[in-house]
Design an enzyme around this catalytic site. Structure first.
Site, mmCIF file in Angstrom:
data_model
loop_
_atom_site.group_PDB
_atom_site.id
_atom_site.type_symbol
_atom_site.label_atom_id
_atom_site.label_comp_id
_atom_site.label_asym_id
_atom_site.label_seq_id
_atom_site.Cartn_x
_atom_site.Cartn_y
_atom_site.Cartn_z
ATOM 1 N N ASP A 13 0.859 -1.186 0.000
ATOM 2 C CA ASP A 13 0.000 0.000 0.000
ATOM 3 C C ASP A 13 0.895 1.235 0.000
ATOM 4 O O ASP A 13 2.093 1.142 0.278
ATOM 5 C CB ASP A 13 -0.889 -0.004 1.259
ATOM 6 C CG ASP A 13 -1.785 1.224 1.326
ATOM 7 O OD1 ASP A 13 -2.392 1.563 0.282
ATOM 8 O OD2 ASP A 13 -1.879 1.850 2.394
ATOM 9 N N SER A 14 0.289 2.364 -0.261
ATOM 10 C CA SER A 14 1.026 3.636 -0.212
ATOM 11 C C SER A 14 1.548 3.914 1.197
ATOM 12 O O SER A 14 2.517 4.639 1.370
ATOM 13 C CB SER A 14 0.097 4.767 -0.650
ATOM 14 O OG SER A 14 -1.085 4.747 0.126
ATOM 15 N N TYR A 45 -0.584 8.544 -2.071
ATOM 16 C CA TYR A 45 -0.575 8.358 -3.529
ATOM 17 C C TYR A 45 -1.831 8.999 -4.150
ATOM 18 O O TYR A 45 -1.860 9.306 -5.325
ATOM 19 C CB TYR A 45 -0.603 6.873 -3.887
ATOM 20 C CG TYR A 45 0.677 6.093 -3.711
ATOM 21 C CD1 TYR A 45 1.801 6.628 -3.089
ATOM 22 C CD2 TYR A 45 0.752 4.777 -4.194
ATOM 23 C CE1 TYR A 45 2.958 5.869 -2.938
ATOM 24 C CE2 TYR A 45 1.902 4.016 -4.055
ATOM 25 C CZ TYR A 45 3.005 4.564 -3.419
ATOM 26 O OH TYR A 45 4.142 3.809 -3.280
ATOM 27 N N GLY A 46 -2.874 9.119 -3.322
ATOM 28 C CA GLY A 46 -4.203 9.476 -3.847
ATOM 29 C C GLY A 46 -4.301 10.855 -4.464
ATOM 30 O O GLY A 46 -5.246 11.142 -5.188
ATOM 31 N N CYS A 76 -3.809 -1.009 -2.033
ATOM 32 C CA CYS A 76 -4.113 0.405 -2.274
ATOM 33 C C CYS A 76 -5.122 0.540 -3.423
ATOM 34 O O CYS A 76 -4.875 0.069 -4.541
ATOM 35 C CB CYS A 76 -2.812 1.114 -2.635
ATOM 36 S SG CYS A 76 -3.024 2.874 -2.894
ATOM 37 N N ASN A 77 -6.229 1.200 -3.143
ATOM 38 C CA ASN A 77 -7.248 1.404 -4.186
ATOM 39 C C ASN A 77 -6.702 2.262 -5.322
ATOM 40 O O ASN A 77 -6.991 2.008 -6.488
ATOM 41 C CB ASN A 77 -8.475 2.100 -3.582
ATOM 42 C CG ASN A 77 -9.320 1.164 -2.742
ATOM 43 O OD1 ASN A 77 -10.380 0.738 -3.159
ATOM 44 N ND2 ASN A 77 -8.845 0.832 -1.558
ATOM 45 N N THR A 78 -5.907 3.284 -4.967
ATOM 46 C CA THR A 78 -5.389 4.196 -5.996
ATOM 47 C C THR A 78 -4.457 3.435 -6.952
ATOM 48 O O THR A 78 -4.540 3.600 -8.172
ATOM 49 C CB THR A 78 -4.637 5.376 -5.330
ATOM 50 O OG1 THR A 78 -5.489 5.948 -4.331
ATOM 51 C CG2 THR A 78 -4.271 6.431 -6.336
ATOM 52 N N GLU A 155 -5.637 8.859 9.270
ATOM 53 C CA GLU A 155 -4.200 8.894 9.603
ATOM 54 C C GLU A 155 -3.985 9.475 10.998
ATOM 55 O O GLU A 155 -3.127 9.032 11.746
ATOM 56 C CB GLU A 155 -3.445 9.790 8.616
ATOM 57 C CG GLU A 155 -3.211 9.197 7.260
ATOM 58 C CD GLU A 155 -2.056 8.218 7.244
ATOM 59 O OE1 GLU A 155 -1.140 8.360 8.057
ATOM 60 O OE2 GLU A 155 -2.110 7.285 6.423
ATOM 61 N N CYS A 187 -11.300 3.000 -0.386
ATOM 62 C CA CYS A 187 -10.011 3.526 0.066
ATOM 63 C C CYS A 187 -9.602 2.745 1.314
ATOM 64 O O CYS A 187 -10.444 2.467 2.178
ATOM 65 C CB CYS A 187 -10.131 5.013 0.389
ATOM 66 S SG CYS A 187 -8.654 5.713 1.139
ATOM 67 N N THR A 188 -8.309 2.436 1.396
ATOM 68 C CA THR A 188 -7.804 1.638 2.521
ATOM 69 C C THR A 188 -8.122 2.237 3.888
ATOM 70 O O THR A 188 -8.236 1.517 4.871
ATOM 71 C CB THR A 188 -6.262 1.552 2.422
ATOM 72 O OG1 THR A 188 -5.753 2.876 2.193
ATOM 73 C CG2 THR A 188 -5.831 0.621 1.320
ATOM 74 N N HIS A 189 -8.217 3.587 3.950
ATOM 75 C CA HIS A 189 -8.351 4.252 5.249
ATOM 76 C C HIS A 189 -9.769 4.284 5.787
ATOM 77 O O HIS A 189 -9.978 4.497 6.978
ATOM 78 C CB HIS A 189 -7.864 5.695 5.142
ATOM 79 C CG HIS A 189 -6.387 5.823 5.029
ATOM 80 N ND1 HIS A 189 -5.669 5.193 4.032
ATOM 81 C CD2 HIS A 189 -5.483 6.496 5.783
ATOM 82 C CE1 HIS A 189 -4.391 5.487 4.180
ATOM 83 N NE2 HIS A 189 -4.252 6.264 5.230
#
Ligand code: DGL
Length: 271
Positions: A13-14, A45-46, A76-78, A155, A187-189
């Protein structure tokens, strides 16, 4: 060539957000060993161009390929939105992303065919989710919303209270106004903010909108994929090793928040 199924699964992932995917993988496949790479030196990265995301993703994938992994999961989705073809062309390994499983889960969950997607700017700009959904069902329509503030809040560990609720409301209102009955967390978050997102959706739409998590859908997909290819570990390996490209002082707390536990081991690496 028969791949050794005792090898670990590589996940990248980013940053540390992809640990939400590692957490779901761990729940679905507790006997598998996972090597995770978070590119914490270059997150996010997004907000970057597709060309830069592809370049960064190639570096991450090459690093994990050297760890003798049996399959690569792009958490990572992006990255999954813009780089899958490049990674598959370059690597002699199965490469699995989050867009397909997430889109399929959203299509299955929607009764009206109106699907909302919350994601990063890059994922939204790529059109990957609408494209994937269109390939699965012609009756579905996708309404997207970039929600960069939610990445920062996750984050920060700022997961409840007025500020996340206001931010979530701002992003969700237009989706609800479009009549979606499913919101996909693209999105991962965002799984960290799931409770807040569900609360706001209940206020806005009175419990008519379901939340679907691409991390959970991806873990199920990886489990089926490994079983079908004869790649599932024959005996329990377990364990999660986390590599990061920068080791900030907040690493352990942030990793534990995304993972729901401490990683078994971690190290700082240079790509
Ligand atoms: N991992 C990214 C994603 O799932 C979110 C964080 C970032 O912007 O790098 O799209």
């Amino acid at each position: 060539m028969k791949v050794d199924c005792s090898r670990p699964i590589g996940v990248f992932d980013s940053g540390l957000g992809g640990l939400t995917v590692a957490r779901e993988l761990n729940a679905a496949l507790p006997w598998e060993r996972i090597v995770y790479l978070g590119d914490t030196a270059r997150v996010p990265y997004g907000t970057r161009s597709a060309g830069t995301v592809i370049r960064y993703a190639r570096g991450c994938a090459r690093f994990l390929a050297k760890s003798e992994i049996k399959a690569l999961v792009v958490a990572c989705n992006t990255v999954s939105a813009v780089a899958m073809d490049h990674l598959r062309a370059e690597l002699d390994l199965p490469v699995l992303g989050v867009i397909g499983p997430g889109a399929r889960a959203a299509v299955c969950a929607s009764r009206t065919g109106r699907i909302g997607v919350l994601a990063t700017l890059g994922t939204v700009a790529s059109g990957a989710y609408p494209r994937e959904v269109a390939g699965i069902s012609s009756r579905c329509e996708v309404f997207q919303r970039a929600a960069p503030l939610l990445v920062s809040l996750a984050e920060e560990g700022w997961l409840d209270g007025e500020v996340p609720r206001l931010a979530a409301r701002r992003y969700l209102e237009p989706l609800v106004a479009s009549g979606v009955d499913v919101v996909l967390l693209g999105c991962t978050h965002f799984p960290l903010l799931r409770a807040c997102i569900e609360e706001v959706l209940a206020e806005l739409a009175g419990g008519t909108v379901r939340v679907v998590d691409s991390a959970q859908a991806t873990a199920q997909h990886v489990a089926v994929f490994l079983a079908e290819r004869g790649l599932a570990a024959a005996e329990s390996q377990g364990g999660l090793h986390v590599c990061v490209t920068d080791l900030p002082g907040t690493f352990e707390a942030t990793a534990a928040a995304f993972l729901g536990a401490k990683p078994d081991s971690f190290e700082e690496v240079d790509l």
